[in-house]
Design a protein around this motif. Structure first.
Motif, PDB file in Angstrom:
ATOM      1  N   GLU A 359      -6.766  11.503 -21.390  1.00  0.00           N
ATOM      2  CA  GLU A 359      -7.073  11.270 -20.103  1.00  0.00           C
ATOM      3  C   GLU A 359      -8.415  11.759 -19.709  1.00  0.00           C
ATOM      4  OE1 GLU A 359      -4.963  12.927 -15.748  1.00  0.00           O
ATOM      5  OE2 GLU A 359      -4.156  13.487 -17.910  1.00  0.00           O
ATOM      6  N   GLY A 361     -11.658  12.237 -17.056  1.00  0.00           N
ATOM      7  CA  GLY A 361     -12.316  12.702 -15.685  1.00  0.00           C
ATOM      8  C   GLY A 361     -13.502  12.292 -15.029  1.00  0.00           C
ATOM      9  N   GLU A 369     -15.896  13.530 -19.204  1.00  0.00           N
ATOM     10  CA  GLU A 369     -14.868  14.550 -19.269  1.00  0.00           C
ATOM     11  C   GLU A 369     -13.695  14.345 -19.664  1.00  0.00           C
ATOM     12  OE1 GLU A 369     -13.498  17.839 -15.892  1.00  0.00           O
ATOM     13  OE2 GLU A 369     -14.215  16.034 -15.221  1.00  0.00           O
ATOM     14  N   LEU A 371      -9.823  15.490 -19.651  1.00  0.00           N
ATOM     15  CA  LEU A 371      -8.847  16.285 -19.108  1.00  0.00           C
ATOM     16  C   LEU A 371      -7.664  16.710 -19.957  1.00  0.00           C
ATOM     17  CD1 LEU A 371      -8.461  14.473 -15.641  1.00  0.00           C
ATOM     18  CD2 LEU A 371      -9.978  16.352 -16.225  1.00  0.00           C
ATOM     19  N   SER A 372      -7.211  15.798 -21.134  1.00  0.00           N
ATOM     20  CA  SER A 372      -6.343  16.326 -21.850  1.00  0.00           C
ATOM     21  C   SER A 372      -6.187  15.007 -23.119  1.00  0.00           C
ATOM     22  CB  SER A 372      -4.862  16.024 -21.032  1.00  0.00           C
ATOM     23  OG  SER A 372      -4.459  14.536 -20.767  1.00  0.00           O
TER      24      SER A 372
END
Length: 397
Positions: A359, A361, A369, A371-372
């Motif tokens: 996931e 960002g 970025e 996120l997960s």
């Protein structure tokens, strides 16, 4: 000998078979890798801009005149109220032979008209004196009772009329005398004649203190009222104008932080967006593509001594910081690829490629970025091609 020949062919055949088997055996795919790490991340928009002075004053000619040469150069310091240049009256025209002959003939005609007016004054004066004598006699006879009242009134009116005609003739002499002076002036004040009287001049003064940025009219010559002569401004009051694409302009607003890079100094300069103009305009790019751009005005917030060498119209590279973080889990954008409705990467686990959904960002083009889906220290394959799939053995370069 026969046993040796058989042994040779057996060894030869075994080597060929071994080579064929080795050639068809699957080999690890050579890949480039990157490591998931934490660090600062910025999402920005970069565009070229240029500096400009905030308050620019254009000094123009207040009246029509003949401007003297400006004894100043671009960059000179001027004080408020200082005389910049002088405006002389416009030069008289040059009289060609025909114009001069016409002017001389006009002088002669006015002189004759003046003489005629003077003679008319003499005639009107004689007539006025005659009626004045007649009025005196009539009054004596009227006092004796020999002349009626209406006769006295008629004589008095004629006397007054003659006096008015005399005054009118005197005025005509004054008019002719002034016309003669005007006719002689046309001959006396031509461009070829040097006047002995000092001409009136108009001083053009500096409206503010600052430096001369541009000289529009340097040499002496005729100028019209309102014609620009030079530009004055304070070069320390600088701002930066940047033409952003309209799609990028909607992402920035007043107060957005800006970094000015590659402007000529050793360190980037700081700035803040002051205004994003609400009107866009069309501009043709270097590739011939029409683009909608918006003008963004940025104030320089770094100490003035750091950008003291900047001037009006200097080029800078402006980087608008849209978002930034200090401890961001991030990966190279080259490791990502589309997988179903989302994004995924290939992680290297014990020499094997393993597809891992992630996931995302914020992104700045090169860095993304996470996120997960990943942890710090994971090894990822960059630029995965069709040879890479889930479970394929890989060999990092």
């Amino acid at each position: 000998m026969r046993l040796r020949r058989i042994l040779f062919w057996l060894l030869f055949t075994g080597g060929v078979v071994a080579a064929i088997v080795w050639g068809f055996m699957p080999r690890p795919v050579s890949v480039e890798t990157a490591v998931v790490k934490r660090g600062p991340l910025q999402v920005s928009v970069e565009e070229e801009g240029k500096t400009r002075v905030i308050d620019r004053f254009v000094v123009s000619a207040p009246v029509d005149g003949f401007a003297r040469r400006l004894n100043a150069d671009v960059g000179d310091i001027v004080r408020r109220g200082e005389t910049l240049l002088l405006l002389d009256p416009l030069r008289s025209t040059v009289l060609d032979p025909r114009s001069r002959a016409e002017a001389q003939a006009r002088v002669a005609a006015v002189e004759a008209a003046l003489k005629r007016a003077q003679k008319e004054v003499e005639a009107a004066g004689a007539e006025a004196r005659r009626w004045e004598t007649q009025l005196k006699r009539t009054r004596e006879l009227h006092a004796a009772g020999t002349i009626a009242d209406d006769v006295l009134d008629e004589i008095s009116a004629s006397a007054e009329r003659s006096q008015a005609q005399e005054r009118s003739a005197e005025y005509a002499v004054d008019v002719a005398r002034h016309e003669l002076e005007a006719a002689k002036t046309a001959l006396r004040h031509s461009a070829a004649q040097q006047s002995q009287k000092p001409a009136e001049t108009v001083a053009v003064r500096a409206p503010v203190g600052g430096r001369i940025l541009k000289i529009v009219h340097e040499s002496e010559g005729v100028v019209d009222a309102g014609e620009p002569l030079l530009e004055i401004a304070n070069p320390r009051g600088l701002e930066v104008e940047v033409e952003l694409l309209s799609a990028d302009a909607v992402k920035v607003g007043p107060g957005t932080r800006v970094l000015f890079e590659r402007w000529g100094g050793e360190h980037p300069l700081q700035g803040l967006v002051r205004i994003v103009e609400p009107v866009g305009f069309t501009k043709i790019s270097a590739l011939g593509v029409e683009e909608q751009r918006v003008l963004v005005i940025v104030d320089i917030t770094s100490p003035p001594e750091q950008w003291a060498r900047l001037g009006d119209g200097y080029r800078v590279e402006a980087r608008f910081i849209l978002w930034e973080g200090e401890n961001v889990l991030q990966i190279p954008s080259s490791t990502l690829f589309r997988h179903g409705e989302g994004w995924a990467v290939f992680a290297v686990e014990e020499g094997m490629a393993e597809r891992q959904p992630v996931e995302m960002g914020h992104r700045n083009g090169l860095i993304t970025e996470v996120l997960s889906g990943l942890e710090e220290g994971d090894t990822l394959i960059t630029h995965p091609d069709d040879a890479i799939d889930d479970g394929v053995e890989v060999q990092p370069r």
